[in-house]
Design an enzyme around this catalytic site. Sequence first.
Site, PDB file in Angstrom:
ATOM      1  CG  PHE A  42      -2.033  -0.996   1.150  1.00 54.23           C
ATOM      2  CD1 PHE A  42      -3.266  -0.643   0.633  1.00 54.23           C
ATOM      3  CD2 PHE A  42      -1.845  -2.298   1.570  1.00 54.23           C
ATOM      4  CE1 PHE A  42      -4.298  -1.566   0.540  1.00 54.23           C
ATOM      5  CE2 PHE A  42      -2.862  -3.230   1.482  1.00 54.23           C
ATOM      6  CZ  PHE A  42      -4.091  -2.867   0.965  1.00 54.23           C
ATOM      7  NE  ARG A  43      -0.482   4.092   3.862  1.00 54.88           N
ATOM      8  CZ  ARG A  43      -1.337   5.095   3.784  1.00 54.88           C
ATOM      9  NH1 ARG A  43      -1.038   6.158   3.069  1.00 54.88           N
ATOM     10  NH2 ARG A  43      -2.501   5.043   4.408  1.00 54.88           N
TER      11      ARG A  43
ATOM     12  CG  HIS B 112      -6.147  -2.047   9.098  1.00 48.14           C
ATOM     13  ND1 HIS B 112      -4.838  -1.865   8.701  1.00 48.14           N
ATOM     14  CD2 HIS B 112      -6.351  -1.140  10.094  1.00 48.14           C
ATOM     15  CE1 HIS B 112      -4.287  -0.900   9.414  1.00 48.14           C
ATOM     16  NE2 HIS B 112      -5.182  -0.446  10.267  1.00 48.14           N
TER      17      HIS B 112
ATOM     18  CB  CYS C 107     -26.573  -6.303   6.156  1.00 46.98           C
ATOM     19  SG  CYS C 107     -27.955  -5.133   6.217  1.00 46.98           S
TER      20      CYS C 107
ATOM     21  CB  CYS D  34     -29.907  -7.363   9.477  1.00 48.92           C
ATOM     22  SG  CYS D  34     -29.233  -8.115   7.970  1.00 48.92           S
TER      23      CYS D  34
ATOM     24  CB  THR E 250       4.429  -3.473   9.126  1.00 50.50           C
ATOM     25  OG1 THR E 250       3.751  -2.216   9.290  1.00 50.50           O
ATOM     26  CG2 THR E 250       5.081  -3.865  10.436  1.00 50.50           C
TER      27      THR E 250
END
Length: 249
Positions: free
Chosen positions: A32-33, A119, A127, A130, A186
């Site tokens: 991602f980074r 995450h 939903c 519900c 990370t």
Amino acid sequence: MYAAITNQIRKATNIVVLTGAGVSTDSGIPDFRSTNGIWEEDRSREYFMSNEYFQKNPRDFWTKYKSIFHLKLAGNFRPNLTHHFIKQLEEIGKEVTVITQNVDGLHKKAGNQKVIEYHGTLTTASCPTCYKSYPLSYILEHAIPYCTDCSISIKPDIVLFGDMITEHEKAEAAIEKADFLLVLGTSLFVTPFNSLPIYATKYCNVPSAIINREPTIMDDTFSYVIHQELKKGITEICNLYPLNMKAQG
């Protein structure tokens, strides 16, 4: 340094492993980074993957969500060496809790018993009314997946930008029981996930190690720091502490 980390793993009985995108890249999943990561490649994606945008335009949100996360390919990704290494620590009797930033579900696919998906996960959606859960197969079958009971758009079970983190206290509780913290792949860029190593080392006095390809701003937090491609790093540990690796990834 590898010998010291391996010795900590060998004598530990309760290990917490924090994992980031660097664990999944060896399975072919983009991070991602980094420079070419999912967010850095197009910064507008952060807005489109926000709770605000989901509420405003669920139809376009789902189109972009499926594209950004390559959702059609999600079922094809397989656990790699690092996932299997963590699983094997369980197999030899270690108590292991994985706290992962990754949303790909590969730790569970590898068979890890205690996984805190900090995450969330791409593999399901729910939903908002519900809370009925739907699998990835249902999500892929519908351009806009609706709840079959409430007839409203379901929401992915990942933490969108603007969502609350719900797993932080559970993560801290796991760290409080640990006698070793291992951080893998990370950059520790994202808050509040990056507060967990500080909680472990400063407040719980847990010895710790990080193996990451590049330096992080939190390297000084750790007892042991190695900058190395993760696959090479885990291979070094396995050479010093042979495990019955059923799959090499």
